[in-house]
Design an enzyme around this catalytic site. Structure first.
Site, short mmCIF file in Angstrom:
data_model
loop_
_atom_site.label_atom_id
_atom_site.label_comp_id
_atom_site.label_asym_id
_atom_site.label_seq_id
_atom_site.Cartn_x
_atom_site.Cartn_y
_atom_site.Cartn_z
N TYR A 16 -10.31 -16.18 -11.56
CA TYR A 16 -8.95 -16.29 -12.10
C TYR A 16 -8.85 -15.61 -13.47
CZ TYR A 16 -4.83 -18.37 -14.27
OH TYR A 16 -3.64 -18.56 -14.94
N GLU A 17 -9.89 -15.76 -14.27
CA GLU A 17 -9.91 -15.19 -15.62
C GLU A 17 -10.36 -13.73 -15.62
OE1 GLU A 17 -12.18 -17.92 -18.04
OE2 GLU A 17 -10.49 -19.31 -18.16
N TYR A 21 -10.82 -27.07 -14.94
CA TYR A 21 -10.34 -26.35 -13.76
C TYR A 21 -9.91 -27.33 -12.69
CZ TYR A 21 -10.23 -23.07 -9.84
OH TYR A 21 -9.84 -22.30 -8.77
N GLY A 67 -1.35 -33.95 -11.75
CA GLY A 67 -1.81 -34.75 -12.88
C GLY A 67 -3.31 -34.79 -13.08
N GLY A 119 -5.49 -32.35 -14.13
CA GLY A 119 -5.91 -31.76 -15.39
C GLY A 119 -5.62 -32.69 -16.56
N ASN A 136 -2.99 -16.60 -20.75
CA ASN A 136 -2.88 -17.70 -19.79
C ASN A 136 -1.73 -18.65 -20.17
OD1 ASN A 136 -3.25 -19.70 -17.90
ND2 ASN A 136 -5.47 -19.79 -18.18
N LYS A 137 -0.51 -18.17 -20.03
CA LYS A 137 0.67 -18.92 -20.45
C LYS A 137 0.81 -20.27 -19.75
CE LYS A 137 5.66 -18.50 -21.23
NZ LYS A 137 5.70 -19.79 -21.83
N TYR A 147 -1.21 -27.29 -22.28
CA TYR A 147 -1.90 -27.88 -23.43
C TYR A 147 -0.91 -28.29 -24.52
CZ TYR A 147 -6.10 -25.98 -21.23
OH TYR A 147 -7.11 -25.67 -20.35
#
Length: 157
Positions: A23-24, A84, A93, A95, A122-123, A129
């Protein structure tokens, strides 16, 4: 359900580490093996810790973390290396529950910081966060030595 990882979780954690790296856009950088993770998490001297999110008996997410130390505060904190949740299970919920568990560990043990890094692009994660009250540390830039730069510096007299 959030629980402390056990050795049998290592294969799925390893698989999700690879999913996160993909993903990254950095899967080519993953060198860690299952055995290295097992040793880091469950060896004689664990250097890292993990919690997993489980739903109907299936591990669907994880948080891998280690202790850091603030010389300014004089106490440990937690550095979250990876958080992840599998894409098809996001929004449930998990994460938030993983981060809540780490926050509880901090409070229960007298740690004063829970920190992590997030890629600038990573918007969705940044928005998530911030919704929890996390604040970016824009005045700090992460620096890293790896591979040839690390060995070159280590070889200096």
């Amino acid at each position: 359900m959030i629980r402390t990882a056990v050795p049998d979780d290592v294969p799925v954690i390893h698989a999700m580490v690879r999913e996160l790296a993909e993903y990254e856009k950095a899967l080519h950088e993953v060198r860690a093996t299952e055995e290295q993770l097992r040793t880091a998490l469950f060896g004689d001297h664990p250097a890292a810790f993990a919690h997993v999110a489980e739903e109907t008996g299936e591990v669907i997410g994880f948080a891998l973390w280690f202790l850091n130390f603030s010389t300014w505060r004089g106490v440990h904190g937690i550095y979250l290396e990876d958080l992840y949740v599998r894409p098809e299970r996001r929004g449930g919920g998990h994460g938030k529950a993983l981060l809540t568990e780490l926050a509880r560990i901090c409070v229960d043990r007298g740690y004063e910081r829970l920190e992590w890094s997030v890629l600038d692009w990573n918007k969705p994660s940044i928005d998530f966060y911030r919704s929890l009250g996390a604040t970016p540390q824009d005045e700090w830039t992460v620096h890293r030595l790896t591979d040839k730069a690390l060995t070159t510096l280590a070889a200096r007299p």
